[in-house]
Design a protein around this motif. Structure first.
Motif, PDB file in Angstrom:
ATOM      1  N   THR A   1       0.834  -1.197   0.000  1.00  0.00           N
ATOM      2  CA  THR A   1       0.000   0.000   0.000  1.00  0.00           C
ATOM      3  C   THR A   1       0.871   1.250   0.000  1.00  0.00           C
ATOM      4  N   VAL A   2       0.430   2.246  -0.750  1.00  0.00           N
ATOM      5  CA  VAL A   2       1.036   3.567  -0.714  1.00  0.00           C
ATOM      6  C   VAL A   2      -0.020   4.550  -0.218  1.00  0.00           C
ATOM      7  N   TYR A   3       0.432   5.532   0.550  1.00  0.00           N
ATOM      8  CA  TYR A   3      -0.481   6.483   1.175  1.00  0.00           C
ATOM      9  C   TYR A   3      -0.143   7.904   0.740  1.00  0.00           C
ATOM     10  N   LEU A   4      -1.149   8.758   0.819  1.00  0.00           N
ATOM     11  CA  LEU A   4      -0.924  10.187   0.639  1.00  0.00           C
ATOM     12  C   LEU A   4      -1.686  10.902   1.753  1.00  0.00           C
ATOM     13  N   GLN A   5      -0.936  11.400   2.719  1.00  0.00           N
ATOM     14  CA  GLN A   5      -1.523  12.185   3.797  1.00  0.00           C
ATOM     15  C   GLN A   5      -1.587  13.637   3.331  1.00  0.00           C
ATOM     16  N   MET A   6      -2.785  14.192   3.328  1.00  0.00           N
ATOM     17  CA  MET A   6      -2.991  15.550   2.819  1.00  0.00           C
ATOM     18  C   MET A   6      -3.503  16.430   3.953  1.00  0.00           C
ATOM     19  N   ASN A   7      -2.711  17.409   4.330  1.00  0.00           N
ATOM     20  CA  ASN A   7      -3.065  18.340   5.396  1.00  0.00           C
ATOM     21  C   ASN A   7      -3.207  19.750   4.826  1.00  0.00           C
ATOM     22  N   SER A   8      -3.841  20.614   5.602  1.00  0.00           N
ATOM     23  CA  SER A   8      -4.022  22.015   5.198  1.00  0.00           C
ATOM     24  C   SER A   8      -4.575  22.113   3.791  1.00  0.00           C
ATOM     25  N   LEU A   9      -5.605  21.361   3.523  1.00  0.00           N
ATOM     26  CA  LEU A   9      -6.159  21.307   2.176  1.00  0.00           C
ATOM     27  C   LEU A   9      -6.758  22.641   1.755  1.00  0.00           C
ATOM     28  N   LYS A  10      -6.636  22.927   0.470  1.00  0.00           N
ATOM     29  CA  LYS A  10      -7.122  24.163  -0.129  1.00  0.00           C
ATOM     30  C   LYS A  10      -8.141  23.829  -1.221  1.00  0.00           C
ATOM     31  N   PRO A  11      -9.031  24.744  -1.542  1.00  0.00           N
ATOM     32  CA  PRO A  11      -9.986  24.482  -2.629  1.00  0.00           C
ATOM     33  C   PRO A  11      -9.300  24.103  -3.941  1.00  0.00           C
ATOM     34  N   GLU A  12      -8.129  24.652  -4.200  1.00  0.00           N
ATOM     35  CA  GLU A  12      -7.414  24.331  -5.434  1.00  0.00           C
ATOM     36  C   GLU A  12      -6.841  22.924  -5.443  1.00  0.00           C
ATOM     37  N   ASP A  13      -6.925  22.207  -4.319  1.00  0.00           N
ATOM     38  CA  ASP A  13      -6.520  20.798  -4.298  1.00  0.00           C
ATOM     39  C   ASP A  13      -7.635  19.881  -4.816  1.00  0.00           C
ATOM     40  N   THR A  14      -8.801  20.446  -5.085  1.00  0.00           N
ATOM     41  CA  THR A  14      -9.919  19.658  -5.594  1.00  0.00           C
ATOM     42  C   THR A  14      -9.562  19.032  -6.937  1.00  0.00           C
ATOM     43  N   ALA A  15      -9.695  17.718  -7.017  1.00  0.00           N
ATOM     44  CA  ALA A  15      -9.319  16.977  -8.224  1.00  0.00           C
ATOM     45  C   ALA A  15      -9.633  15.499  -8.011  1.00  0.00           C
ATOM     46  N   VAL A  16      -9.504  14.744  -9.087  1.00  0.00           N
ATOM     47  CA  VAL A  16      -9.471  13.284  -8.970  1.00  0.00           C
ATOM     48  C   VAL A  16      -8.005  12.897  -8.782  1.00  0.00           C
ATOM     49  N   TYR A  17      -7.751  12.110  -7.768  1.00  0.00           N
ATOM     50  CA  TYR A  17      -6.387  11.681  -7.442  1.00  0.00           C
ATOM     51  C   TYR A  17      -6.200  10.230  -7.888  1.00  0.00           C
ATOM     52  N   TYR A  18      -5.100  10.010  -8.601  1.00  0.00           N
ATOM     53  CA  TYR A  18      -4.792   8.691  -9.135  1.00  0.00           C
ATOM     54  C   TYR A  18      -3.457   8.207  -8.588  1.00  0.00           C
ATOM     55  N   CYS A  19      -3.372   6.952  -8.212  1.00  0.00           N
ATOM     56  CA  CYS A  19      -2.053   6.386  -7.967  1.00  0.00           C
ATOM     57  C   CYS A  19      -1.617   5.612  -9.211  1.00  0.00           C
ATOM     58  N   ALA A  20      -0.328   5.521  -9.372  1.00  0.00           N
ATOM     59  CA  ALA A  20       0.240   4.853 -10.530  1.00  0.00           C
ATOM     60  C   ALA A  20       1.548   4.187 -10.142  1.00  0.00           C
ATOM     61  N   ALA A  21       1.920   3.185 -10.934  1.00  0.00           N
ATOM     62  CA  ALA A  21       3.127   2.419 -10.646  1.00  0.00           C
ATOM     63  C   ALA A  21       3.933   2.214 -11.914  1.00  0.00           C
ATOM     64  N   ARG A  22       5.227   2.231 -11.761  1.00  0.00           N
ATOM     65  CA  ARG A  22       6.109   1.873 -12.870  1.00  0.00           C
ATOM     66  C   ARG A  22       7.225   1.009 -12.327  1.00  0.00           C
ATOM     67  N   SER A  23       7.642   0.039 -13.164  1.00  0.00           N
ATOM     68  CA  SER A  23       8.677  -0.900 -12.757  1.00  0.00           C
ATOM     69  C   SER A  23      10.041  -0.278 -12.998  1.00  0.00           C
ATOM     70  N   SER A  24      10.435   0.587 -12.075  1.00  0.00           N
ATOM     71  CA  SER A  24      11.675   1.328 -12.217  1.00  0.00           C
ATOM     72  C   SER A  24      12.146   1.782 -10.844  1.00  0.00           C
ATOM     73  N   THR A  25      13.441   2.057 -10.748  1.00  0.00           N
ATOM     74  CA  THR A  25      13.990   2.616  -9.515  1.00  0.00           C
ATOM     75  C   THR A  25      13.465   4.030  -9.288  1.00  0.00           C
ATOM     76  N   TYR A  26      13.276   4.758 -10.406  1.00  0.00           N
ATOM     77  CA  TYR A  26      12.976   6.177 -10.327  1.00  0.00           C
ATOM     78  C   TYR A  26      11.558   6.490 -10.787  1.00  0.00           C
ATOM     79  N   TYR A  27      11.047   7.646 -10.298  1.00  0.00           N
ATOM     80  CA  TYR A  27       9.757   8.098 -10.754  1.00  0.00           C
ATOM     81  C   TYR A  27       9.942   8.921 -12.024  1.00  0.00           C
ATOM     82  N   SER A  28       8.825   9.260 -12.646  1.00  0.00           N
ATOM     83  CA  SER A  28       8.821  10.117 -13.823  1.00  0.00           C
ATOM     84  C   SER A  28       7.636  11.066 -13.728  1.00  0.00           C
TER      85      SER A  28
END
Length: 123
Positions: free
Chosen positions: A77-104
């Motif tokens: 499991t991966v988590y995203l703790q979101m504090n001090s939320l703002k109206p501009e944070d409104t969105a659909v949030y997606y998690c994604a995975a790639r088979s790599s050491t690094y993100y992109s």
């Protein structure tokens, strides 16, 4: 094949907090770089936060200091703790995975995506 299922979205007032979860099933979770993107209506999908398979975090400027990404490889499991939320944070949030050491930051480089979870922040 990896399946990703997000949860934890909802409606919250500005200044509030939410914790998103992304549960993975299938192949070895610990070998994947994991990220959270978000997409607001009419806008592109933007990278929010990333965590490498060794646990190194990175954040976009618009959430730095407010959001925290973490992973629990024992729970797949991966988590995203979101504090001090703002109206501009409104969105659909997606998690994604790639088979790599690094993100992109490139959406097209991710192998697997969750279905998304809606986060709405009221003013």
């Amino acid at each position: 094949q990896v399946q990703l299922v997000e949860s934890g979205g909802g409606l919250v007032q500005a200044g509030g907090s939410l914790r998103l979860s992304c549960a993975a099933s299938g192949r070895t979770f610990s070998s994947y770089a994991m990220v959270w993107f978000r997409q607001a209506p009419g806008k592109e999908r933007d990278l929010v936060a990333a965590i490498t398979r060794s646990g190194i975090n990175t954040y976009s400027e618009f959430v730095k200091g407010r959001f925290t990404i973490s992973r629990d490889n024992a729970k797949n499991t991966v988590y995203l703790q979101m504090n001090s939320l703002k109206p501009e944070d409104t969105a659909v949030y997606y998690c994604a995975a790639r088979s790599s050491t690094y993100y992109s930051i490139e959406v097209r480089t991710y192998d697997y995506w969750g279905q998304g979870t809606q986060v709405t922040v009221s003013s």
